[in-house]
Design a protein around this motif. Structure first.
Motif, mmCIF file in Angstrom:
data_model
loop_
_atom_site.group_PDB
_atom_site.id
_atom_site.type_symbol
_atom_site.label_atom_id
_atom_site.label_comp_id
_atom_site.label_asym_id
_atom_site.label_seq_id
_atom_site.Cartn_x
_atom_site.Cartn_y
_atom_site.Cartn_z
ATOM 1 N N SER A 181 0.845 -1.188 0.000
ATOM 2 C CA SER A 181 0.000 0.000 0.000
ATOM 3 C C SER A 181 0.883 1.241 0.000
ATOM 4 O O SER A 181 1.945 1.262 0.620
ATOM 5 C CB SER A 181 -0.893 0.013 1.240
ATOM 6 O OG SER A 181 -1.573 1.252 1.325
ATOM 7 N N SER A 182 0.456 2.272 -0.703
ATOM 8 C CA SER A 182 1.241 3.509 -0.717
ATOM 9 C C SER A 182 1.274 4.161 0.660
ATOM 10 O O SER A 182 2.051 5.079 0.886
ATOM 11 C CB SER A 182 0.693 4.483 -1.758
ATOM 12 O OG SER A 182 -0.645 4.828 -1.463
ATOM 13 N N SER A 183 0.473 3.668 1.604
ATOM 14 C CA SER A 183 0.542 4.190 2.970
ATOM 15 C C SER A 183 1.863 3.819 3.631
ATOM 16 O O SER A 183 2.258 4.420 4.621
ATOM 17 C CB SER A 183 -0.620 3.660 3.813
ATOM 18 O OG SER A 183 -0.500 2.260 3.996
ATOM 19 N N GLN A 184 2.572 2.819 3.087
ATOM 20 C CA GLN A 184 3.883 2.439 3.615
ATOM 21 C C GLN A 184 4.905 3.539 3.368
ATOM 22 O O GLN A 184 5.920 3.596 4.039
ATOM 23 C CB GLN A 184 4.372 1.125 3.000
ATOM 24 C CG GLN A 184 3.517 -0.063 3.344
ATOM 25 C CD GLN A 184 3.591 -0.408 4.810
ATOM 26 O OE1 GLN A 184 4.617 -0.270 5.441
ATOM 27 N NE2 GLN A 184 2.472 -0.829 5.359
ATOM 28 N N ALA A 185 4.655 4.368 2.390
ATOM 29 C CA ALA A 185 5.415 5.567 2.064
ATOM 30 C C ALA A 185 6.835 5.324 1.577
ATOM 31 O O ALA A 185 7.214 5.792 0.535
ATOM 32 C CB ALA A 185 5.433 6.538 3.240
ATOM 33 N N GLN A 186 7.673 4.597 2.290
ATOM 34 C CA GLN A 186 9.101 4.534 1.980
ATOM 35 C C GLN A 186 9.549 3.120 1.621
ATOM 36 O O GLN A 186 9.238 2.165 2.318
ATOM 37 C CB GLN A 186 9.898 5.014 3.191
ATOM 38 C CG GLN A 186 11.360 5.207 2.952
ATOM 39 C CD GLN A 186 11.674 6.438 2.129
ATOM 40 O OE1 GLN A 186 10.938 7.383 2.110
ATOM 41 N NE2 GLN A 186 12.773 6.407 1.431
ATOM 42 N N LEU A 187 10.333 3.014 0.538
ATOM 43 C CA LEU A 187 10.977 1.767 0.127
ATOM 44 C C LEU A 187 12.475 2.010 0.092
ATOM 45 O O LEU A 187 12.923 3.037 -0.432
ATOM 46 C CB LEU A 187 10.512 1.340 -1.266
ATOM 47 C CG LEU A 187 9.016 1.177 -1.503
ATOM 48 C CD1 LEU A 187 8.750 0.893 -2.970
ATOM 49 C CD2 LEU A 187 8.458 0.071 -0.636
ATOM 50 N N ASN A 188 13.262 1.080 0.624
ATOM 51 C CA ASN A 188 14.721 1.200 0.625
ATOM 52 C C ASN A 188 15.344 -0.104 0.151
ATOM 53 O O ASN A 188 14.849 -1.183 0.451
ATOM 54 C CB ASN A 188 15.249 1.521 2.021
ATOM 55 C CG ASN A 188 14.758 2.863 2.518
ATOM 56 O OD1 ASN A 188 14.979 3.874 1.887
ATOM 57 N ND2 ASN A 188 14.065 2.864 3.647
ATOM 58 N N LEU A 189 16.460 0.021 -0.562
ATOM 59 C CA LEU A 189 17.219 -1.126 -1.040
ATOM 60 C C LEU A 189 18.696 -0.799 -0.927
ATOM 61 O O LEU A 189 19.131 0.284 -1.329
ATOM 62 C CB LEU A 189 16.867 -1.439 -2.500
ATOM 63 C CG LEU A 189 17.720 -2.487 -3.225
ATOM 64 C CD1 LEU A 189 17.608 -3.847 -2.552
ATOM 65 C CD2 LEU A 189 17.317 -2.572 -4.684
ATOM 66 N N ALA A 190 19.458 -1.719 -0.357
ATOM 67 C CA ALA A 190 20.913 -1.566 -0.269
ATOM 68 C C ALA A 190 21.539 -2.927 -0.555
ATOM 69 O O ALA A 190 20.997 -3.963 -0.173
ATOM 70 C CB ALA A 190 21.323 -1.078 1.113
ATOM 71 N N ALA A 191 22.674 -2.903 -1.250
ATOM 72 C CA ALA A 191 23.381 -4.149 -1.566
ATOM 73 C C ALA A 191 24.875 -3.869 -1.552
ATOM 74 O O ALA A 191 25.314 -2.768 -1.887
ATOM 75 C CB ALA A 191 22.961 -4.684 -2.934
#
Length: 150
Positions: free
Chosen positions: A96-106
């Motif tokens: 849901s866009s209510s989650q607001a934040q997406l992060n990815l690190a590798a």
């Protein structure tokens, strides 16, 4: 007496119109209320290693290796240690866009100076954010995406 009757009737009629007008306003205002406005999205995280290197390639072939991949959706974090292969993917997830934040690190160990570590965040099947790091040795890349960005 007739004048009193007319004013009483006029008062009743005015009261009826006021009640009817109020009821119409309430019904119309409720129609315009939206839910929170949040929508569901299909998201996917991806990390790739492009070894490149000398031409012709070394024998046996030399490839880069992942050390860790970290994903975060809202406040929920997931860490994968030492994934195998040169491509890692989270698979599609409904968010849901209510989650607001997406992060990815590798981070990965790359063998050659022209080797690449590429990370992508896909939203609804399209690349929303991407980052590429070029070099040898241990290389790291991270990015974030917010549904609140305009």
């Amino acid at each position: 007496m007739k004048q009193f009757y007319k004013s009483k009737s006029l008062l009743r009629l005015s009261f009826l119109f006021a009640v009817l007008f109020s009821a119409i306003l309430v019904v119309n205002s409720c129609k315009k209320d939206d839910e929170d406005g949040f929508t569901d999205h299909i998201i996917q995280f991806e990390a790739k290693i492009n070894t490149k290197g000398p031409n012709p390639p070394a024998n046996p072939p030399v490839t880069g290796t992942f050390k860790t991949v970290v994903t975060q959706i809202g406040t929920g974090q997931s860490t994968t240690f030492n994934p195998t292969g040169t491509t890692w993917s989270s698979g599609e997830q409904f968010v849901s866009s209510s989650q607001a934040q997406l992060n990815l690190a590798a981070n990965a160990v790359l063998p050659y100076s022209d080797s690449e570590l590429i990370i992508n965040i896909y939203v609804d099947g399209e690349v929303a954010k991407t980052k590429k790091v070029v070099g040898s040795g241990t290389q790291s890349a991270s990015l974030s995406y917010s549904f609140l960005e305009l």
